[in-house]
Design a protein around this motif. Structure first.
Motif, short mmCIF file in Angstrom:
data_model
loop_
_atom_site.label_atom_id
_atom_site.label_comp_id
_atom_site.label_asym_id
_atom_site.label_seq_id
_atom_site.Cartn_x
_atom_site.Cartn_y
_atom_site.Cartn_z
N TYR A 34 0.69 5.34 1.17
CA TYR A 34 0.00 6.34 1.97
C TYR A 34 0.69 7.70 1.76
O TYR A 34 1.88 7.77 1.46
CB TYR A 34 0.10 5.99 3.47
N THR B 26 -9.16 -7.27 8.07
CA THR B 26 -7.73 -7.34 8.30
C THR B 26 -6.94 -6.21 7.67
O THR B 26 -5.75 -6.11 7.86
CB THR B 26 -7.18 -8.65 7.72
N GLY B 27 -7.57 -5.36 6.92
CA GLY B 27 -6.84 -4.27 6.29
C GLY B 27 -6.09 -4.69 5.05
O GLY B 27 -5.42 -3.88 4.43
N PHE B 28 -6.18 -5.95 4.69
CA PHE B 28 -5.41 -6.49 3.56
C PHE B 28 -5.69 -5.75 2.27
O PHE B 28 -4.80 -5.40 1.52
CB PHE B 28 -5.76 -7.98 3.41
N LEU B 29 -6.94 -5.46 2.01
CA LEU B 29 -7.30 -4.77 0.78
C LEU B 29 -7.67 -3.31 1.01
O LEU B 29 -7.36 -2.46 0.20
CB LEU B 29 -8.47 -5.48 0.09
N ARG B 30 -8.30 -3.02 2.13
CA ARG B 30 -8.83 -1.68 2.35
C ARG B 30 -7.89 -0.79 3.15
O ARG B 30 -8.15 0.39 3.30
CB ARG B 30 -10.19 -1.77 3.04
N GLY B 31 -6.84 -1.37 3.66
CA GLY B 31 -5.86 -0.55 4.36
C GLY B 31 -6.34 -0.09 5.71
O GLY B 31 -7.38 -0.50 6.21
N TYR B 32 -5.54 0.76 6.28
CA TYR B 32 -5.81 1.30 7.59
C TYR B 32 -6.37 2.72 7.45
O TYR B 32 -6.02 3.44 6.53
CB TYR B 32 -4.54 1.42 8.42
N GLN C 186 -0.93 -9.75 10.40
CA GLN C 186 -1.79 -8.67 9.93
C GLN C 186 -1.24 -7.29 10.22
O GLN C 186 -2.01 -6.34 10.35
CB GLN C 186 -3.19 -8.80 10.54
N GLN D 19 0.83 -1.19 0.00
CA GLN D 19 0.00 0.00 0.00
C GLN D 19 0.88 1.25 0.00
O GLN D 19 2.01 1.24 0.47
CB GLN D 19 -0.92 -0.01 1.22
#
Lengths: 112, 114
Positions: free
Chosen positions: A35, B97-103, A98, A33
């Protein structure tokens, strides 16, 4: 030792220029990801990539995940002062645990 | 919807004291993560809570601890504060789990130890 390396560490450019920042690792990630963090704020998610070779576009931003899922790049076209911030990449090594591992970031400054 | 909220925004403590930081996740998010962002070191993973249980912790000493309450809010406690604990502490929550949608991150608590 950083699991994720980002380069360059600092980048200062003029409005309208193009730029690319990089995120590299020797480890394989199941998900990566990007950010952006502005001063005094928490990071805000820009994109998630999960497939090797994947390319995603978000307006003037283009994200690419390496074929081997060990690296990624972020390209910004015609940068604007609003793009200024700290760009962080974050990798998820596997689904156990995770928790994403974050790189140290690239601090971008776009001058008007 | 309200975002992730953290309190206080700033905290000044002296060496040896204890600090308590609080986080309220986005409504419906059951996972809460704590990260430390020290100058020049990037975000370092501290703790992950889900459904009231500690699921994982990073490479930090035991004086960093926390808990998650039944309403999914969370506390981070730092005992016996040291000067190097000065940092921005970020809380994040995720749907699943945030795996796809992130934090989704809060704006952080700036802890200064003097």
């Amino acid at each position: 030792t950083q699991l994720l390396e980002q380069s360059p560490q600092f980048l200062s450019i003029q409005e309208g220029e193009n730029l690319t920042v990089y995120c590299n690792s020797s480890s394989v990630f199941s998900s990566l990801q990007w950010y952006r963090q502005e001063p005094g704020e928490g990071p805000v998610l820009l994109v998630t990539v999960v497939t090797g070779g994947e390319v995603k576009k978000l307006k003037r931003l283009t994200f690419q995940f390496g074929d081997a899922r060990k690296d990624s790049s972020l390209h910004i076209t015609a940068a604007q002062p609003g793009d200024t911030g700290l760009y962080l990449c974050a990798g998820l090594r596997d689904n156990y645990g995770q928790n994403f591992v974050f790189g140290p970031g690239t601090r971008l400054s776009v001058l008007p | 919807e309200a975002g992730v909220t953290q309190s206080p925004t700033h905290l000044i403590k002296t060496r040896g004291q204890q600090a308590t930081l609080r986080c309220s996740p986005i409504s419906g998010h059951t996972s809460v993560y704590w990260y430390q962002q020290a100058l020049g070191l990037g975000l370092q993973f501290l703790l992950w809570y889900d459904e009231g249980e500690e699921r994982n912790r990073g490479n930090f000493p035991p004086r960093f601890s926390g808990r998650q309450f039944p309403n999914y809010s969370s506390e981070l406690n730092v005992n016996a504060l040291e000067l190097e604990d000065s940092a921005l502490y970020l809380c994040a929550s995720s749907l699943g789990t945030g795996f796809l949608r992130g934090y989704t991150f809060g704006s952080g608590t700036r802890l200064t130890v003097v």
